[in-house]
Design a protein around this motif. Structure first.
Motif, PDB file in Angstrom:
ATOM      1  N   LEU A  53      -6.968   3.657  -1.170  1.00  0.00           N
ATOM      2  CA  LEU A  53      -5.981   4.696  -1.441  1.00  0.00           C
ATOM      3  C   LEU A  53      -6.577   5.850  -2.240  1.00  0.00           C
ATOM      4  O   LEU A  53      -5.858   6.737  -2.674  1.00  0.00           O
ATOM      5  CB  LEU A  53      -4.795   4.100  -2.213  1.00  0.00           C
ATOM      6  CG  LEU A  53      -4.120   2.900  -1.533  1.00  0.00           C
ATOM      7  CD1 LEU A  53      -3.118   2.254  -2.469  1.00  0.00           C
ATOM      8  CD2 LEU A  53      -3.436   3.330  -0.237  1.00  0.00           C
ATOM      9  N   ALA A  87       0.822  -1.212   0.000  1.00  0.00           N
ATOM     10  CA  ALA A  87       0.000   0.000   0.000  1.00  0.00           C
ATOM     11  C   ALA A  87       0.852   1.258   0.000  1.00  0.00           C
ATOM     12  O   ALA A  87       0.496   2.266  -0.642  1.00  0.00           O
ATOM     13  CB  ALA A  87      -0.933  -0.007   1.215  1.00  0.00           C
ATOM     14  N   GLY A 102       0.673   4.179  -2.729  1.00  0.00           N
ATOM     15  CA  GLY A 102       0.454   5.560  -2.304  1.00  0.00           C
ATOM     16  C   GLY A 102       1.516   6.497  -2.840  1.00  0.00           C
ATOM     17  O   GLY A 102       1.211   7.632  -3.244  1.00  0.00           O
TER      18      GLY A 102
END
Length: 421
Positions: A297, A263, A267
């Protein structure tokens, strides 16, 4: 009808069939003269993978690709052909072989005469003998290829996200732009980590050799790599502008990509895309395996579209090899009856015995099966594309023993291949 493998200096014959079938361009005489001038050494070299210093792979002893041709009864006219590309792949934590099928073509006067079926059957039998576990393809018609035992691959999602909908929080680290003359090995490292637990994914020694050979600047394609604060490469994308969209999708027209390991990497790449490109682009487009979702996100979900499709089609080539290699949960046994329209070697009832900490035991049995499956449905289930919970919605599958531990063998797993052929 006669079926055989074409030699490398006969490729122009398959090229002619494909040029007619796909209405493409071909300088037939030039290709013919070039191939007929090949020396025996060149012909032999064309049937081997190039030598490399990397680790040995299951495919190294086999030709990188083979053309199967169906000929007229006199053996003179090539009427249809099928190309099989050899790939080392991952399956349930093991390395095995996959045959990627492409270039399926028949001259119009000979269509519906069984040429492709003959080529497919011969190719599958050769793959079976060579230790291939699976075959995959990208279909022009899914119904057409189901008759050869193929079934839909894993789900794949094409996301198009407005740049203004992305979160603008950069986690640190560094964005680097790479060019074709730079060291592109970080892309390979990210690719192999991204796909290390993904069934059917190809084991690559190099992410994409064409990146170092093509003129990416003339193509207006650009590579951006994110390295974390410790300098570890953890995500990248390759993109081209398409109608104010930052297009990172992988397709036959352009092999772009978007790969991130977690993640934080997503990002970082999303924040960079928003900051660097919002003035000239409206959205970013990327293709992800169905088991990965970037929804958390994204700040504004109303500015997102997601299109679902299937990642090609897959077929088990060797049922016993696949059963020996599959990862089951817990301990138990299942008796699986398989029907295969092209490979009688796969047909019959197979007893699969499994337990934690020891190899699977697989043999034929005369006992009544717990489940009856065509090889197409078996392929989707064993790869983890479908699961035992979905059997009630699979009319082609017949459960004979509801008490059998089918959910320990057929359960959801990440399944995706990025290669195009």
């Amino acid at each position: 009808m006669k079926t055989r493998i074409l030699l490398p200096n006969e490729s122009h014959r398959a090229g002619l069939v494909r040029a007619v079938c796909f209405e493409g361009n071909l300088d037939y005489e030039a290709e013919r003269e070039k191939e007929l001038a090949m020396t025996p050494e060149e012909i032999e070299a064309a049937q081997r993978f190039p030598e490399t210093d990397g680790p040995a792979l299951p495919s190294d002893h086999l030709p990188p690709h083979r053309d199967w041709g169906a000929f007229s009864d006199d053996g003179e006219t090539l009427i249809g052909c099928v190309n099989v590309n050899t790939y080392p792949i991952r399956f349930d934590g093991k390395e095995t072989l996959m045959g990627g099928i492409g270039g399926v073509a028949t001259l119009p006067p000979y269509r519906r005469g069984g040429a492709i079926r003959a080529c497919m059957q011969a190719a599958f039998r050769q793959m079976y003998d060579d230790g291939f576990a699976f075959s995959t393809l990208y279909p022009f018609s899914r119904a057409y290829y189901r008759q050869f035992g193929f079934e839909d691959g894993g789900p794949v999602h094409e996301w198009e996200i407005s740049l203004s909908a992305l979160k603008n929080t950069f986690p640190g680290g560094t964005i680097r732009q790479l060019f074709s003359w730079d060291d592109l090995s970080p892309l390979t490292a990210i690719y192999n980590r991204f796909y290390e637990g993904c069934n059917l994914s190809v084991i690559r020694r190099e992410f994409d050799p064409s990146l170092a050979k093509e003129n990416l600047l003339n193509q207006q394609r650009y590579i951006y790599l994110w390295e974390d604060a410790q300098g570890n490469p953890r995500g990248f994308f390759i993109s081209k502008k398409q109608d104010r969209v930052l297009d990172c999708s992988t397709g036959f027209r352009l092999k772009n990509a978007f790969l991130a390991l977690d993640a934080e990497a997503y990002g970082a790449l999303f924040a960079f895309a928003r900051t660097a490109f919002a003035a000239d682009y409206d959205a970013i487009r990327l293709i992800l395996p169905g088991h990965i979702s970037p929804a958390s996100l994204i700040s504004e979900g109303n500015q997102v579209s997601c299109k679902r499709s299937s990642n090609g089609m897959v077929r088990a080539v060797s049922v016993p090899l696949v059963l020996e290699s599959c990862r089951c949960r817990g301990e138990g046994q299942v008796k699986i009856e398989i029907s295969d329209p092209l490979l009688p070697e796969n047909c019959g009832v197979w007893l699969l015995e499994f337990a934690e900490g020891r190899p699977n035991r697989v043999c034929r049995t005369a006992e009544q099966p717990d489940i009856t499956l065509p090889v197409s449905a078996f392929s989707a289930l064993i790869c983890g594309i479908r699961s035992a919970e979905e059997l009630p919605m699979m009319p082609e599958a017949a459960v004979r023993n509801p008490a059998a531990p089918l959910d320990r063998v057929f359960y959801r797993k990440p399944c995706h291949f990025l290669d195009l052929f």
